[in-house]
Design an enzyme around this catalytic site. Structure first.
Site, PDB file in Angstrom:
ATOM      1  N   LYS A  66      40.411  99.552  63.621  1.00  0.00           N
ATOM      2  CA  LYS A  66      41.678  98.805  63.758  1.00  0.00           C
ATOM      3  C   LYS A  66      41.611  97.837  64.931  1.00  0.00           C
ATOM      4  O   LYS A  66      41.998  96.671  64.810  1.00  0.00           O
ATOM      5  CB  LYS A  66      42.823  99.806  63.929  1.00  0.00           C
ATOM      6  CG  LYS A  66      44.211  99.210  63.961  1.00  0.00           C
ATOM      7  CD  LYS A  66      45.242 100.196  63.432  1.00  0.00           C
ATOM      8  CE  LYS A  66      45.600 101.280  64.425  1.00  0.00           C
ATOM      9  NZ  LYS A  66      46.482 100.838  65.518  1.00  0.00           N
ATOM     10  N   SER A  67      41.128  98.315  66.064  1.00  0.00           N
ATOM     11  CA  SER A  67      41.095  97.460  67.267  1.00  0.00           C
ATOM     12  C   SER A  67      40.231  96.224  67.017  1.00  0.00           C
ATOM     13  O   SER A  67      40.596  95.098  67.380  1.00  0.00           O
ATOM     14  CB  SER A  67      40.520  98.234  68.448  1.00  0.00           C
ATOM     15  OG  SER A  67      41.384  99.276  68.794  1.00  0.00           O
ATOM     16  N   ARG A  73      41.348  92.038  66.619  1.00  0.00           N
ATOM     17  CA  ARG A  73      40.742  91.033  67.499  1.00  0.00           C
ATOM     18  C   ARG A  73      39.928  90.020  66.703  1.00  0.00           C
ATOM     19  O   ARG A  73      39.831  88.852  67.082  1.00  0.00           O
ATOM     20  CB  ARG A  73      39.864  91.740  68.543  1.00  0.00           C
ATOM     21  CG  ARG A  73      40.689  92.477  69.611  1.00  0.00           C
ATOM     22  CD  ARG A  73      39.854  93.553  70.307  1.00  0.00           C
ATOM     23  NE  ARG A  73      40.512  94.150  71.459  1.00  0.00           N
ATOM     24  CZ  ARG A  73      41.389  95.147  71.405  1.00  0.00           C
ATOM     25  NH1 ARG A  73      41.763  95.647  70.234  1.00  0.00           N
ATOM     26  NH2 ARG A  73      41.908  95.646  72.516  1.00  0.00           N
ATOM     27  N   SER A 105      45.153 100.866  80.120  1.00  0.00           N
ATOM     28  CA  SER A 105      45.518 100.352  78.802  1.00  0.00           C
ATOM     29  C   SER A 105      44.665  99.157  78.414  1.00  0.00           C
ATOM     30  O   SER A 105      44.696  98.113  79.065  1.00  0.00           O
ATOM     31  CB  SER A 105      46.997  99.947  78.789  1.00  0.00           C
ATOM     32  OG  SER A 105      47.249  99.180  77.638  1.00  0.00           O
ATOM     33  N   GLN A 129      45.166  97.498  75.786  1.00  0.00           N
ATOM     34  CA  GLN A 129      46.050  96.460  75.244  1.00  0.00           C
ATOM     35  C   GLN A 129      46.503  95.516  76.358  1.00  0.00           C
ATOM     36  O   GLN A 129      46.536  94.303  76.178  1.00  0.00           O
ATOM     37  CB  GLN A 129      47.256  97.106  74.564  1.00  0.00           C
ATOM     38  CG  GLN A 129      46.878  97.855  73.299  1.00  0.00           C
ATOM     39  CD  GLN A 129      48.070  98.522  72.631  1.00  0.00           C
ATOM     40  OE1 GLN A 129      49.159  98.548  73.179  1.00  0.00           O
ATOM     41  NE2 GLN A 129      47.840  99.064  71.452  1.00  0.00           N
ATOM     42  N   ASP A 131      43.850 108.049  71.360  1.00  0.00           N
ATOM     43  CA  ASP A 131      44.481 108.091  70.035  1.00  0.00           C
ATOM     44  C   ASP A 131      44.164 109.374  69.271  1.00  0.00           C
ATOM     45  O   ASP A 131      44.749 109.632  68.225  1.00  0.00           O
ATOM     46  CB  ASP A 131      44.017 106.890  69.201  1.00  0.00           C
ATOM     47  CG  ASP A 131      44.624 105.590  69.701  1.00  0.00           C
ATOM     48  OD1 ASP A 131      45.633 105.645  70.432  1.00  0.00           O
ATOM     49  OD2 ASP A 131      44.076 104.514  69.392  1.00  0.00           O
ATOM     50  N   LYS A 165      53.437 106.037  72.532  1.00  0.00           N
ATOM     51  CA  LYS A 165      52.678 105.507  71.380  1.00  0.00           C
ATOM     52  C   LYS A 165      53.649 105.287  70.215  1.00  0.00           C
ATOM     53  O   LYS A 165      54.841 105.167  70.435  1.00  0.00           O
ATOM     54  CB  LYS A 165      51.552 106.485  71.022  1.00  0.00           C
ATOM     55  CG  LYS A 165      50.478 106.602  72.115  1.00  0.00           C
ATOM     56  CD  LYS A 165      49.684 105.327  72.230  1.00  0.00           C
ATOM     57  CE  LYS A 165      48.646 105.406  73.335  1.00  0.00           C
ATOM     58  NZ  LYS A 165      47.970 104.116  73.549  1.00  0.00           N
ATOM     59  N   ARG A 218      54.080 111.245  71.251  1.00  0.00           N
ATOM     60  CA  ARG A 218      53.130 112.136  70.561  1.00  0.00           C
ATOM     61  C   ARG A 218      53.049 113.523  71.188  1.00  0.00           C
ATOM     62  O   ARG A 218      52.641 114.479  70.515  1.00  0.00           O
ATOM     63  CB  ARG A 218      51.738 111.486  70.510  1.00  0.00           C
ATOM     64  CG  ARG A 218      51.710 110.366  69.493  1.00  0.00           C
ATOM     65  CD  ARG A 218      50.346 109.748  69.330  1.00  0.00           C
ATOM     66  NE  ARG A 218      50.399 108.792  68.237  1.00  0.00           N
ATOM     67  CZ  ARG A 218      49.561 107.777  68.081  1.00  0.00           C
ATOM     68  NH1 ARG A 218      48.583 107.583  68.963  1.00  0.00           N
ATOM     69  NH2 ARG A 218      49.674 106.962  67.050  1.00  0.00           N
ATOM     70  N   ARG A 222      49.362 108.923  62.954  1.00  0.00           N
ATOM     71  CA  ARG A 222      48.406 109.935  63.450  1.00  0.00           C
ATOM     72  C   ARG A 222      49.020 111.340  63.463  1.00  0.00           C
ATOM     73  O   ARG A 222      48.309 112.326  63.312  1.00  0.00           O
ATOM     74  CB  ARG A 222      47.897 109.535  64.829  1.00  0.00           C
ATOM     75  CG  ARG A 222      47.177 108.180  64.807  1.00  0.00           C
ATOM     76  CD  ARG A 222      46.210 107.999  65.953  1.00  0.00           C
ATOM     77  NE  ARG A 222      45.886 106.592  66.129  1.00  0.00           N
ATOM     78  CZ  ARG A 222      45.009 105.908  65.383  1.00  0.00           C
ATOM     79  NH1 ARG A 222      44.355 106.509  64.404  1.00  0.00           N
ATOM     80  NH2 ARG A 222      44.783 104.630  65.630  1.00  0.00           N
TER      81      ARG A 222
HETATM   82  C1  S3P Z   1      44.256  99.764  71.496  1.00  0.00           C
HETATM   83  C2  S3P Z   1      44.440 100.341  72.719  1.00  0.00           C
HETATM   84  C3  S3P Z   1      45.075 101.650  72.927  1.00  0.00           C
HETATM   85  C4  S3P Z   1      45.200 102.422  71.621  1.00  0.00           C
HETATM   86  C5  S3P Z   1      45.667 101.575  70.470  1.00  0.00           C
HETATM   87  C6  S3P Z   1      44.700 100.424  70.246  1.00  0.00           C
HETATM   88  C7  S3P Z   1      43.605  98.453  71.406  1.00  0.00           C
HETATM   89  O1  S3P Z   1      46.370 101.464  73.448  1.00  0.00           O
HETATM   90  O2  S3P Z   1      46.088 103.521  71.788  1.00  0.00           O
HETATM   91  O3  S3P Z   1      45.740 102.348  69.291  1.00  0.00           O
HETATM   92  O4  S3P Z   1      43.171  98.059  70.315  1.00  0.00           O
HETATM   93  O5  S3P Z   1      43.501  97.786  72.435  1.00  0.00           O
HETATM   94  P1  S3P Z   1      46.608 101.308  75.044  1.00  0.00           P
HETATM   95  O6  S3P Z   1      45.898 100.122  75.462  1.00  0.00           O
HETATM   96  O7  S3P Z   1      48.092 101.160  75.195  1.00  0.00           O
HETATM   97  O8  S3P Z   1      46.109 102.574  75.630  1.00  0.00           O
END
Ligand code: S3P
Length: 802
Positions: free
Chosen positions: A370-371, A375, A516, A518, A667, A694, A698, A745
């Site tokens: 997914k990540s 991107r 994080s 993100q 995650d 999240k 969770r 999840r």
């Molecule tokens: C992700 C970063 C994580 C993760 C999310 C995807 C990403 O979050 O929990 O499912 O793709 O950068 P955080 O950056 O808030 O930890």
């Protein structure tokens, strides 16, 4: 100016509904059932409708003359076809209306405004235009239902001169009927409604009419399957009402018809030209948009469920008792079958029934990461030249990102079997989207795009579903503001994000308060556009896909510090299109790693999974617990480590989870809690406060579910302590009902728990599993788990002890 006119009881409000059809009748019934001091009067030129409304007990009194009716009313609700509005206004204009509130329920407003101007010389300040977004193809008072508006949207359309008190009164009435009230500008309302409601009705009418006129009509209707039926349900609607809509909102309707005709022409041409690519593009784009829109509908349904639950319980019970008995006596009462509104919110939800037991075997893949998928769209769109992605995750989250960039003018073809082709527009080539960018459930999309959008030349709005709308965005808004961005949020720093754009950003040095990826990625993406250097320092290891992928697209980043926690980017560079091979998502593989580790006799191989060291904490944690996991066929693909993960059942022991592994397994904790419940001894997790923000909280969601299934679990502010039932206990979990809180999840984790449960586990609100793992249940079944998916909830399937 608005005062109580005639009530004997100072607290009683007298509501007159003129026009007792489906909507007027339902509004009357809703207010009467609400039982909060309204006296409901009805007036209708059709004497049958009036007496039926009385018999059905949805009005208190029927008025024989308009004069009598108006005299009694404090509030007059006009529920007549649109073109009947002018004659009604003319009839009303002879009375003193100054102390009364007027409102209507029509689905477009231009005709209403014209009629008011013609009769009164202006739109009176005490007239509050309104439009409930609820209905049915049924018509007439016999089809009226007091719960029709429960948790549905009602749009009020005040004009500049509208009396605020009148607006407030009408708003209160709708809230009493259980509706969710919002406001909109009249012209915009008519344009939007022309597209979402009027156009589909006209298409359905036209299709049925055309096919009914075909000489083969008998065969056409005889062999018509679900598609034809679904598409044409609304052709059963009231012709007079739709005649009035067509003429009353003709301007916007014609625009919508022209836009549609253009699309239809393009489709026709593609068929004439045998242009397969064009056809696939049209169908592919439409399918994606429909799925995306479907998510929006689902999330709306969830909101509807939450907002409506109490109301429905209170009101519907009353209706059942008071009204159904009367209704049943009426031979004329129609049976109401409304495809949209008779579905209770529960029926629109998805439930997993995870049957107890099972053993996993076989070799398989899990969907793309997914990540990386998010991107790859973002960087591909901003790159120069073409980017081709293989293995793209066709989950709703990544598709939301894809759709957002399409909405900003980027040509993106696919996904076709995981392949997506992007014609990059360069760093400054995005176009202003025509409306808000709806990102569904995708927190990654919103946080990363906040950085990108802050640096664009145009204004943009990022919105999401109910879960995303509750998640904290200040973590990105604060540092972006420091860089010079201007972002408006809702209360508490929640979405939607209204991003001004058109500003120059400057590089900053930012020490992230939380580990994080993100946040770090958001700043790096903004940093590409900022003057000078943007330095980001994370307090621990976070996933590093952004740095790796930026390098892959030819944009240099500097990585330093402990475990690469300091990443620096200089503004002003460019991205060059590339090829991306998205490996399987280790976060999705984790469910099967735990499943095979807790189900005796299991032996599986999950091939081609991303093994980026900033993501693989779950493997290390499970190995520390004694799991039998080995990595084979290790290689580097497109800059990312990839391996096959081989898992065989092994007894697990409880452990104290090392703090350093927390951010790199963030995650995976929901399913790791399931593993801990099956282990010998105690497992303790601390330092994972992030789990509380999240897609759901969770820690709480998992603790509630585990405790409900009989596990000794104790939530902590930043983690959980779980006393495992041990290897020798087959039935670690009892049977029961779990609320996943719409969190993918949580839903998948409890599906895994069923492998060691004593009975079925019913997991509710599972549609969002598709955000990260489309067809999870199908794959799980193929490899030996026993999950059935049902729409709605199935009380018959409840375990005996639930
Ligand atoms: C992700 C970063 C994580 C993760 C999310 C995807 C990403 O979050 O929990 O499912 O793709 O950068 P955080 O950056 O808030 O930890």
């Amino acid at each position: 100016m608005v005062q109580k006119a005639n009530s004997e009881d100072a607290f009683q409000q007298n509501i007159l509904v003129i026009g007792l059809g489906l909507i007027g009748g339902s509004f009357a019934a809703a207010l009467k059932s609400a039982n909060v001091g309204y006296r409901i009067y009805g007036y209708d030129q059709n004497a049958d409708a009036l007496s039926q409304a009385l018999q059905l007990d949805i009005i208190d009194e029927g008025c024989q003359s308009l004069a009598d009716a108006v005299h009694k009313a404090d509030v007059i609700v006009l529920s007549v076809p649109m073109l009947a509005m002018k004659p009604i206004f003319q009839a009303l204009s002879v009375f003193d209306l100054s102390k009364k509130v007027l409102t209507d329920v029509g689905s477009s407003k231009r005709a209403l405004i014209e009629a008011a101007n013609a009769v009164f010389g202006e739109v009176p300040a005490n007239l509050v235009p309104g439009h409930p977004i609820a209905g049915s193809e049924q018509s007439g008072v016999g089809a009226a239902r007091s719960e029709l508006f429960v948790a549905h949207d009602v749009i009020l359309l005040p004009l500049q001169n509208t009396d605020p008190e009148a607006l407030n009164i009408v708003s209160t009435l709708w809230e009493a009927a259980g509706a969710v009230v919002s406001q909109m500008d009249i012209d915009h309302h008519d344009e939007v409604l022309a597209k979402t409601s009027h156009l589909p009705h006209f298409l359905a009418f036209s299709l049925v009419d055309t096919m009914a006129g075909n000489p083969d009509n008998y065969e056409i209707f005889r062999f018509a399957a679900g598609g034809f039926r679904d598409f044409t349900r609304i052709a059963g609607s009231d012709p007079v009402m739709w005649h009035d809509v067509a003429l009353g909102n003709s301007h916007a309707v014609l625009e919508a018809l022209d836009e549609f005709a253009e699309g239809l022409d393009a489709l026709r041409n593609a068929i004439v030209e045998k242009d397969s690519q064009a056809l696939l593009n049209i169908f592919g784009r439409a399918r994606l948009a429909r799925r995306h829109f479907g998510t929006l509908l689902e999330s709306r349904q969830r909101r509807v469920k939450k907002a409506g639950a109490d109301f429905s319980a209170r009101i519907i019970q009353k209706i059942d008792n008071d009204r159904l008995a009367t209704a049943n006596r009426l031979a004329t009462a129609n049976k109401v079958v409304d495809g949209m509104s008779t579905n209770t919110p529960e029926e629109s939800m998805q439930t997993f029934i995870a049957h107890a037991g099972g053993t996993l075997s076989g070799e398989f893949r899990v969907p793309g990461d997914k990540s990386i998928s998010h991107r790859s769209i973002m960087l591909g769109a901003l790159g120069e030249g073409e980017t081709v992605i293989e293995g793209f995750l066709e989950g709703e989250d990544a598709l939301a990102t894809l759709k957002a960039f399409r909405d900003m003018g980027v040509q993106i073809d696919g996904p076709h079997q995981g392949r997506v082709t992007i014609q990059g527009v360069g760093m400054h080539g995005l176009k202003a989207p025509k409306g808000p960018l709806y990102l569904g459930n995708a927190g990654t999309a919103m946080r990363l795009m906040a950085g990108l959008m802050s640096a664009q030349s145009f204004y943009s709005v990022l919105t999401g579903d109910e879960s995303l709308s509750g998640r904290p965005m200040n973590r990105v808004v604060d540092p972006l503001t420091e860089m010079g961005a201007e972002i408006e949020t809702s209360e508490g720093g929640r979405p939607p994000l209204k991003i001004r754009g058109g500003l120059s950003l400057k590089g900053i040095e930012y020490h992230l308060p939380m580990a994080s990826a993100q946040v770090q990625s958001c700043l790096l993406l903004a940093g590409m556009y900022a003057g000078g250097d943007t330095v980001t320092v994370a307090p621990g290891i976070v996933r590093d896909h952004t740095n790796r992928m930026l390098s892959g697209f030819g944009y240099p980043v500097d990585v330093a510090g402990d475990n690469g926690s300091q990443v620096t980017i200089s503004g002003g560079g460019k991205l060059t299109g590339t090829r991306i091979d998205v490996p399987g998502d280790v976060s999705s593989a984790a469910f099967f790693m735990v499943a095979a580790s807790i189900a005796k006799g299991s032996d599986i191989r999950i091939s081609h999974v991303g093994m980026n060291p900033t993501r693989s904490g779950v493997v290390e944690i499970l190995q520390l617990m004694g799991a039998n996991i080995t990595l084979e066929n290790e290689s580097i693909v497109g800059g990312e480590p990839v391996a096959d993960i081989v898992v065989r059942y092994a007894p697990l022991q409880g452990i104290e989870i090392p703090k350093r592994l927390v951010p790199i397994a963030i995650d995976e904790f929901p399913v790791l809690f399931v593993a801990a419940a099956c282990a010998d001894g105690q497992t303790t997790l601390t330092g994972a406060k992030e789990l509380r923000v999240k897609e759901s909280d969770r820690i709480q969601a998992m603790a509630d579910g585990l405790i409900a299934l009989g596990v000794d679990a104790q939530p902590l502010p930043d983690g959980m302590v779980i006393k495992g039932a041990g290897t020798n206990t087959q039935s670690v979990f009892g049977s029961g009902i779990i609320d996943s809180h719409g969190d993918h999840r949580i839903a998948m984790s409890f599906s895994v728990a069923a492998l060691r449960s004593g009975g079925d586990i019913q997991i509710r609100d599972c549609a969002n599993v598709a955000t990260s793992f489309p067809d999870f249940a199908g794959l799980a079944k193929r490899v030996g788990m026993r999950i059935n998916v049902i729409d709605g909830v199935n009380d018959d399937a409840l375990p005996a002890d639930a």
